[in-house]
Write a protein that holds these residues in place. Structure first.
Motif, mmCIF file in Angstrom:
data_model
loop_
_atom_site.group_PDB
_atom_site.id
_atom_site.type_symbol
_atom_site.label_atom_id
_atom_site.label_comp_id
_atom_site.label_asym_id
_atom_site.label_seq_id
_atom_site.Cartn_x
_atom_site.Cartn_y
_atom_site.Cartn_z
ATOM 1 N N HIS A 68 2.838 10.272 -8.242
ATOM 2 C CA HIS A 68 3.563 10.428 -9.508
ATOM 3 C C HIS A 68 2.615 10.608 -10.696
ATOM 4 O O HIS A 68 2.971 11.282 -11.669
ATOM 5 N N ARG A 69 1.445 10.037 -10.624
ATOM 6 C CA ARG A 69 0.489 10.162 -11.733
ATOM 7 C C ARG A 69 0.019 11.604 -11.911
ATOM 8 O O ARG A 69 -0.474 11.977 -12.973
ATOM 9 N N GLN A 70 0.219 12.435 -10.880
ATOM 10 C CA GLN A 70 -0.184 13.844 -10.959
ATOM 11 C C GLN A 70 0.961 14.764 -11.364
ATOM 12 O O GLN A 70 0.755 15.973 -11.551
ATOM 13 N N VAL A 71 2.178 14.207 -11.500
ATOM 14 C CA VAL A 71 3.356 15.028 -11.785
ATOM 15 C C VAL A 71 3.463 15.311 -13.290
ATOM 16 O O VAL A 71 3.410 14.390 -14.115
ATOM 17 N N ALA A 72 3.634 16.583 -13.621
ATOM 18 C CA ALA A 72 3.709 16.975 -15.024
ATOM 19 C C ALA A 72 5.147 17.109 -15.513
ATOM 20 O O ALA A 72 5.428 16.923 -16.703
ATOM 21 N N SER A 73 6.081 17.449 -14.612
ATOM 22 C CA SER A 73 7.474 17.609 -15.030
ATOM 23 C C SER A 73 8.395 17.332 -13.855
ATOM 24 O O SER A 73 7.958 17.272 -12.698
ATOM 25 N N ALA A 74 9.684 17.183 -14.154
ATOM 26 C CA ALA A 74 10.661 16.862 -13.119
ATOM 27 C C ALA A 74 10.834 17.986 -12.110
ATOM 28 O O ALA A 74 11.429 17.767 -11.049
ATOM 29 N N SER A 75 10.311 19.177 -12.376
ATOM 30 C CA SER A 75 10.397 20.266 -11.402
ATOM 31 C C SER A 75 9.709 19.891 -10.099
ATOM 32 O O SER A 75 10.061 20.392 -9.039
ATOM 33 N N ALA A 76 8.719 18.997 -10.160
ATOM 34 C CA ALA A 76 8.025 18.566 -8.949
ATOM 35 C C ALA A 76 8.937 17.786 -8.017
ATOM 36 O O ALA A 76 8.645 17.668 -6.827
ATOM 37 N N TYR A 77 10.047 17.284 -8.538
ATOM 38 C CA TYR A 77 11.009 16.522 -7.733
ATOM 39 C C TYR A 77 12.161 17.390 -7.240
ATOM 40 O O TYR A 77 13.047 16.880 -6.541
ATOM 41 N N GLY A 78 12.179 18.668 -7.609
ATOM 42 C CA GLY A 78 13.211 19.569 -7.106
ATOM 43 C C GLY A 78 14.239 19.999 -8.136
ATOM 44 O O GLY A 78 15.195 20.707 -7.799
ATOM 45 N N ILE A 79 14.063 19.617 -9.390
ATOM 46 C CA ILE A 79 14.983 20.049 -10.452
ATOM 47 C C ILE A 79 14.511 21.401 -10.980
ATOM 48 O O ILE A 79 13.331 21.599 -11.279
ATOM 49 N N ASP A 80 15.431 22.332 -11.123
ATOM 50 C CA ASP A 80 15.128 23.624 -11.738
ATOM 51 C C ASP A 80 15.235 23.489 -13.250
ATOM 52 O O ASP A 80 16.323 23.258 -13.786
ATOM 53 N N LEU A 81 14.117 23.550 -13.927
ATOM 54 C CA LEU A 81 14.102 23.371 -15.378
ATOM 55 C C LEU A 81 14.392 24.684 -16.105
ATOM 56 O O LEU A 81 14.174 25.757 -15.587
ATOM 57 N N GLY A 110 0.801 -1.221 0.000
ATOM 58 C CA GLY A 110 0.000 0.000 0.000
ATOM 59 C C GLY A 110 0.830 1.266 0.000
ATOM 60 O O GLY A 110 0.404 2.305 -0.528
ATOM 61 N N GLU A 111 2.033 1.203 0.560
ATOM 62 C CA GLU A 111 2.923 2.369 0.548
ATOM 63 C C GLU A 111 3.184 2.824 -0.882
ATOM 64 O O GLU A 111 3.203 4.030 -1.178
ATOM 65 N N TYR A 112 3.375 1.864 -1.779
ATOM 66 C CA TYR A 112 3.695 2.216 -3.157
ATOM 67 C C TYR A 112 2.464 2.512 -3.996
ATOM 68 O O TYR A 112 2.564 3.148 -5.043
ATOM 69 N N VAL A 113 1.294 2.105 -3.535
ATOM 70 C CA VAL A 113 0.056 2.576 -4.161
ATOM 71 C C VAL A 113 -0.041 4.087 -3.979
ATOM 72 O O VAL A 113 -0.338 4.834 -4.925
ATOM 73 N N ARG A 114 0.232 4.555 -2.776
ATOM 74 C CA ARG A 114 0.140 5.983 -2.489
ATOM 75 C C ARG A 114 1.195 6.777 -3.263
ATOM 76 O O ARG A 114 0.922 7.876 -3.767
ATOM 77 N N LYS A 115 2.400 6.226 -3.365
ATOM 78 C CA LYS A 115 3.445 6.914 -4.122
ATOM 79 C C LYS A 115 3.109 6.973 -5.606
ATOM 80 O O LYS A 115 3.336 7.997 -6.268
ATOM 81 N N LEU A 116 2.586 5.885 -6.122
ATOM 82 C CA LEU A 116 2.208 5.865 -7.536
ATOM 83 C C LEU A 116 1.148 6.915 -7.824
ATOM 84 O O LEU A 116 1.215 7.612 -8.848
ATOM 85 N N ARG A 117 0.197 7.058 -6.941
ATOM 86 C CA ARG A 117 -0.852 8.061 -7.164
ATOM 87 C C ARG A 117 -0.275 9.470 -7.173
ATOM 88 O O ARG A 117 -0.741 10.332 -7.926
#
Length: 322
Positions: free
Chosen positions: A309-322, A300-307
């Motif tokens: 990531h499904r909302q992420v549009a670009s790598a900026s959401a992970y902390g990369i400055d695009l 279930g931990e990875y069900v929540r993580k997958l959900r």
């Protein structure tokens, strides 16, 4: 790590006669993990890990794993080393299983990674990727995209038909999407593929080494980064900590900058990494034999993580400055 196969005192004594390790002072099983049977071995020569390889580990893959640890260590990566017997071989057999003794690495994993831990693992991962560039052996990823759908079918069968409709819809739709969207042509090389907090040791605040290379293979380097984002940068409530993500990615890029194509692919790779661990955890949850001395991990931990990531549009959401 785990214990599926029990070792008797006589078996251990006979096995160790081929090594120059002295007498046994202590020997006990290690419960953490899900793949192999592992024991902490204390002899007159010091501390070691005795591993019996089983379940998903194929005998023909073991030379790759053991040679990789030696190769990385030779290039300055802190990791355990296979211990060779008097005949010069590290891989032997014990209790009907392939077995090896591995040097003990000082340090301990972290249960609640902090920002500095995430930075440490990002730098160590990049260093490992660079050190693996000239490793001559090759091993395909045995848990790549093509393996996920069959794995889910096995996990569902093992659950005796008692499936969760919402989980089934999530996994089915994600498999369809990832099979259509999975990137191609990204930088390829040796990856760890399982660099979770229990596989990275620290002494105080300093990273002391990487362990457990038994999923290592050749795949996209950025996929390894995505695995680490999943493993290190989420809080217990399944929220993504962008400060941790930025620390991990910045430290990684200080040693190996990601290409624009790798940055663009990170959201898809992170979804794939989340689904891969969701599926293996689900399979293990439904198939681990009763009474096994092993710690099962919650899918279930990875069900929540997958959900997430499904909302992420670009790598900026992970902390990369695009």
């Amino acid at each position: 790590m785990a214990v599926y196969t029990e070792i008797g005192d006589g078996e251990l004594e006979a096995f160790l006669k081929d090594y120059d390790l002295g007498g046994v002072l202590a020997f006990k099983g290690i419960a953490e993990g899900v793949e192999n049977s592992n024991y902490l071995l204390h002899t007159e020569a010091g501390f070691f890990i005795l591993t019996l390889y089983e379940r998903r580990v194929k005998r023909e893959d073991l030379p790759f794993f053991l040679s990789l640890m030696q190769h990385l260590s030779d290039r300055g990566i802190d990791c355990p080393l296979p211990v060779k017997a008097r005949d010069g071989k590290a891989l032997r057999e014990l209790a009907g299983r392939p077995a090896a003794i591995i040097s003990f690495l000082d340090g301990m994993g972290v249960r609640r990674p902090r920002v500095m831990h995430c930075a440490g693992v990002g730098g160590a991962l990049a260093a490992m990727h660079e050190a693996g560039r000239d490793f001559p052996m090759r091993r395909a990823n045995a848990l790549a995209l093509a393996d996920w759908r069959p794995l889910y079918e096995k996990a569902r069968d093992a659950a005796c038909g008692q499936e969760d409709a919402a989980l089934h819809d999530l996994v089915s739709s994600e498999l369809d999407a990832l099979e259509a969207e999975w990137p191609a042509g990204l930088p390829f090389g040796v990856i760890h593929a399982d660099l979770f907090p229990d596989n990275v040791f620290f002494l105080g605040d300093a990273l002391s080494g990487l362990i457990d290379f038994y999923f290592a293979c050749n795949d996209f380097l950025a996929y390894d980064v995505a695995i680490c984002l999943n493993a290190w940068c989420f809080e217990p409530d399944a929220t993504f900590n962008v400060t941790k993500g930025r620390a991990l990615l910045s430290a990684y890029e200080a040693k190996r900058p990601l290409l624009p194509a790798e940055r663009a692919a990170l959201p898809v790779l992170a979804r794939g990494a989340a689904l891969r661990f969701l599926l293996t955890r689900l399979y293990d949850w439904n198939t681990t034999p009763p009474g096994a001395f092993v710690t099962r991990k919650d899918p279930g931990e990875y069900v929540r993580k997958l959900r997430f990531h499904r909302q992420v549009a670009s790598a900026s959401a992970y902390g990369i400055d695009l």
